[in-house]
Scaffold this active site. Sequence first.
Site, PDB file in Angstrom:
ATOM      1  CE  LYS A  48      -0.646  52.808 -33.767  1.00 55.31           C
ATOM      2  NZ  LYS A  48       0.389  51.820 -33.434  1.00 55.31           N
ATOM      3  CD  GLN A  92       0.530  49.588 -30.520  1.00 53.45           C
ATOM      4  OE1 GLN A  92       0.212  49.758 -31.691  1.00 53.45           O
ATOM      5  NE2 GLN A  92       1.175  50.517 -29.835  1.00 53.45           N
ATOM      6  CG  ASP A 120       4.279  49.615 -36.939  1.00 51.28           C
ATOM      7  OD1 ASP A 120       3.947  50.803 -36.833  1.00 51.28           O
ATOM      8  OD2 ASP A 120       3.850  48.709 -36.198  1.00 51.28           O
TER       9      ASP A 120
HETATM   10  N1  GUN Z   1       4.470  50.830 -29.722  1.00 50.93           N
HETATM   11  C1  GUN Z   1       4.850  52.118 -29.574  1.00 50.93           C
HETATM   12  N2  GUN Z   1       4.893  52.741 -30.777  1.00 50.93           N
HETATM   13  C2  GUN Z   1       4.530  51.818 -31.691  1.00 50.93           C
HETATM   14  C3  GUN Z   1       4.395  51.875 -33.105  1.00 50.93           C
HETATM   15  O1  GUN Z   1       4.628  52.877 -33.779  1.00 50.93           O
HETATM   16  N3  GUN Z   1       3.988  50.707 -33.689  1.00 50.93           N
HETATM   17  C4  GUN Z   1       3.755  49.561 -32.987  1.00 50.93           C
HETATM   18  N4  GUN Z   1       3.388  48.468 -33.652  1.00 50.93           N
HETATM   19  N5  GUN Z   1       3.890  49.490 -31.674  1.00 50.93           N
HETATM   20  C5  GUN Z   1       4.276  50.621 -31.038  1.00 50.93           C
END
Ligand code: GUN
Length: 293
Positions: free
Chosen positions: A52, A96, A119
């Site tokens: 990311k 995350q 998100d």
């Molecule tokens: N863990 C797995 N997928 C995601 C996501 O799209 N965002 C976040 N913050 N954590 C995750």
Amino acid sequence: MQLIDGRAVAAQMKKEITEEVLKIREAGRKIPHLAAVLVGHDGGSETYVASKVRTCEEVGFISSLIRYEEDVTEEELLTCIYRLNKDADIDGFIVQLPLPRHISEQKVIEAIDYRKDVDGFHPINVGRMSVGLPCFVSATPAGILELLRRYEIETKGKHCVVLGRSNIVGKPMAILMMQKAYPGDCTVTVCHSRSENLKEMCLSADIIIVALGVPEFLKSDMVKEGAVVIDVGTTRMPSSTTRSGYKLTGDVKFDEVSPKCSYITPVPFGVGPMTILSLMRNTLLAGEKSIYK
Ligand code: GUN
């Protein structure tokens, strides 16, 4: 059978976003800034967050990575979130998941200012999505909609079976596929680990979206001829043939299912690359204050 090339679509989206950032820069407006909070050292989370942050740099965003050790307290993490909520330079941020067991994920998600929740996990964004209002849509479902759109896959009136009921993928996916829009207008069935007639449901599906996290769960005897299959699974299986020591495995038994499909996403390079670009799109929207002023 046509393979849905998530890597190619993501590359195209990346180009589009990069061009937008250039325009922002030329106009002297504020460059979007995404912050990512990472707790602990889970291998998968490390990889996703690194990816990311790298993609932010590639499209021209500003990014910040905030790291905590596994033993960070819930209070410390919440304090960090309140600080990010107030920081005018940060347009959007993500925490995350998963988080260590002593921290409530729900509390953390609800602490995030919904206007910076790129998100799309905050109940305000989930609620707005459910009633069709402008909002941040979570990245994986948004990425899947983008694939259906760019491949011009017909969805109106089709039976879509979503396997999995997670808050991150299954539930939002089901809501989006039933919305009065394109992609959407589907008759949606959600199946999960307690479903008794899962195989029959899948056999009647025109579109199957599998997000169970069970490697190679969907077999050819569960799929009708001509179905569209979207595989969200990304389980890391140990492998002696790869440098990383693992191999990403999807929820679909690809070799036997793919010959029956009209369209199918591979793993890797199907849904995965789209998820990150959807997050970048949300960050662009956050930076431009396109959804919330
Ligand atoms: N863990 C797995 N997928 C995601 C996501 O799209 N965002 C976040 N913050 N954590 C995750």
